[in-house]
Design an enzyme around this catalytic site. Sequence first.
Site, PDB file in Angstrom:
ATOM      1  N   HIS A  37     -21.861  12.472 -18.962  1.00  0.00           N
ATOM      2  CA  HIS A  37     -20.431  12.460 -18.636  1.00  0.00           C
ATOM      3  C   HIS A  37     -20.002  13.828 -18.126  1.00  0.00           C
ATOM      4  O   HIS A  37     -20.703  14.816 -18.334  1.00  0.00           O
ATOM      5  CB  HIS A  37     -19.613  12.106 -19.882  1.00  0.00           C
ATOM      6  CG  HIS A  37     -19.704  13.147 -20.951  1.00  0.00           C
ATOM      7  ND1 HIS A  37     -20.721  13.173 -21.876  1.00  0.00           N
ATOM      8  CD2 HIS A  37     -18.932  14.223 -21.210  1.00  0.00           C
ATOM      9  CE1 HIS A  37     -20.567  14.223 -22.661  1.00  0.00           C
ATOM     10  NE2 HIS A  37     -19.493  14.888 -22.284  1.00  0.00           N
ATOM     11  N   HIS A  81     -18.862  20.062 -15.070  1.00  0.00           N
ATOM     12  CA  HIS A  81     -20.324  19.971 -15.129  1.00  0.00           C
ATOM     13  C   HIS A  81     -20.718  18.739 -15.913  1.00  0.00           C
ATOM     14  O   HIS A  81     -19.919  18.216 -16.698  1.00  0.00           O
ATOM     15  CB  HIS A  81     -20.904  21.219 -15.811  1.00  0.00           C
ATOM     16  CG  HIS A  81     -20.508  21.329 -17.257  1.00  0.00           C
ATOM     17  ND1 HIS A  81     -19.297  21.857 -17.657  1.00  0.00           N
ATOM     18  CD2 HIS A  81     -21.130  20.918 -18.392  1.00  0.00           C
ATOM     19  CE1 HIS A  81     -19.204  21.786 -18.972  1.00  0.00           C
ATOM     20  NE2 HIS A  81     -20.307  21.218 -19.454  1.00  0.00           N
TER      21      HIS A  81
HETATM   22  P1  ATP Z   1     -23.079  17.946 -30.210  1.00  0.00           P
HETATM   23  O1  ATP Z   1     -21.812  18.677 -30.609  1.00  0.00           O
HETATM   24  O2  ATP Z   1     -23.676  17.143 -31.310  1.00  0.00           O
HETATM   25  O3  ATP Z   1     -24.045  18.802 -29.491  1.00  0.00           O
HETATM   26  P2  ATP Z   1     -21.532  17.002 -27.963  1.00  0.00           P
HETATM   27  O4  ATP Z   1     -21.203  18.447 -27.769  1.00  0.00           O
HETATM   28  O5  ATP Z   1     -21.988  16.222 -26.804  1.00  0.00           O
HETATM   29  O6  ATP Z   1     -22.601  16.842 -29.107  1.00  0.00           O
HETATM   30  P3  ATP Z   1     -18.859  16.857 -28.891  1.00  0.00           P
HETATM   31  O7  ATP Z   1     -19.005  18.172 -29.580  1.00  0.00           O
HETATM   32  O8  ATP Z   1     -18.072  15.799 -29.591  1.00  0.00           O
HETATM   33  O9  ATP Z   1     -20.285  16.231 -28.590  1.00  0.00           O
HETATM   34  O10 ATP Z   1     -18.244  17.147 -27.468  1.00  0.00           O
HETATM   35  C1  ATP Z   1     -17.836  16.113 -26.590  1.00  0.00           C
HETATM   36  C2  ATP Z   1     -17.722  16.701 -25.197  1.00  0.00           C
HETATM   37  O11 ATP Z   1     -16.753  17.760 -25.208  1.00  0.00           O
HETATM   38  C3  ATP Z   1     -19.002  17.355 -24.686  1.00  0.00           C
HETATM   39  O12 ATP Z   1     -19.014  17.236 -23.262  1.00  0.00           O
HETATM   40  C4  ATP Z   1     -18.844  18.804 -25.053  1.00  0.00           C
HETATM   41  O13 ATP Z   1     -19.555  19.651 -24.171  1.00  0.00           O
HETATM   42  C5  ATP Z   1     -17.358  18.998 -24.856  1.00  0.00           C
HETATM   43  N1  ATP Z   1     -16.865  20.024 -25.767  1.00  0.00           N
HETATM   44  C6  ATP Z   1     -17.100  20.113 -27.089  1.00  0.00           C
HETATM   45  N2  ATP Z   1     -16.466  21.166 -27.632  1.00  0.00           N
HETATM   46  C7  ATP Z   1     -15.803  21.767 -26.626  1.00  0.00           C
HETATM   47  C8  ATP Z   1     -14.949  22.904 -26.537  1.00  0.00           C
HETATM   48  N3  ATP Z   1     -14.636  23.643 -27.589  1.00  0.00           N
HETATM   49  N4  ATP Z   1     -14.446  23.214 -25.316  1.00  0.00           N
HETATM   50  C9  ATP Z   1     -14.740  22.496 -24.249  1.00  0.00           C
HETATM   51  N5  ATP Z   1     -15.529  21.405 -24.255  1.00  0.00           N
HETATM   52  C10 ATP Z   1     -16.062  21.037 -25.430  1.00  0.00           C
END
Ligand code: ATP
Length: 180
Positions: free
Chosen positions: A37, A120
């Site tokens: 995504h 990205h």
């Molecule tokens: P994991 O945290 O287990 O590695 P993930 O990062 O894919 O998995 P989430 O942390 O729920 O899952 O994040 C969902 C989406 O939001 C992902 O695309 C992640 O890169 C983005 N994301 C997470 N935290 C932030 C943040 N603080 N700022 C911007 N984007 C974020």
Amino acid sequence: MHRLFVAIRPPEDIRDLLIDAMDDSPALRWVGDEQLHLTLRFIGEVERPLANDIAAALARIRFAAFELAVRGVGRFEQRNGGALWAGVEPRAPVAELAAKIERACVVAGVEPERRAFHPHITLARWNRRNADAVIALERRRADLLSQPFLVDEFVLFESHLSRHGPHYEEVARIPLGRAG
Ligand code: ATP
Ligand code: MG
């Protein structure tokens, strides 16, 4: 609490191209097809009433459908590693849509996002000790390029984190207007 984010889900042929760009390098933890995504806005943990207000505000967004293509790869570095991602172009429409989503979130009561928007699609996570392999892969995939694809909706996801990795649940799909 509900861990929310707003994203574009690339169509299947684009996801296939991204998956083809992955290899079996043990230095990288590749994401699964269902996890591919482009995040437009990370909202984070919110209570149910705010989640409902966010969903309602997003549903009111009017924005024309637009085309996007995957182009090139890059990496983010955090303290102990980072992410390897595919870039997209052009940036302008996706940044405008993200700005509109940002305003809708703030109207609904979410704290404003202070960080810059870098569109990205995360392909893999890597650990600092494997940085050389990541840099090598980044070079090998530098000419990654897709056909343009139509972005005619965006999705509000709820993220469920677990030891087995994240699971993203579609909460709402918001259609974009007809292009042109
Ligand atoms: P994991 O945290 O287990 O590695 P993930 O990062 O894919 O998995 P989430 O942390 O729920 O899952 O994040 C969902 C989406 O939001 C992902 O695309 C992640 O890169 C983005 N994301 C997470 N935290 C932030 C943040 N603080 N700022 C911007 N984007 C974020
Ligand atoms: Mg995360």
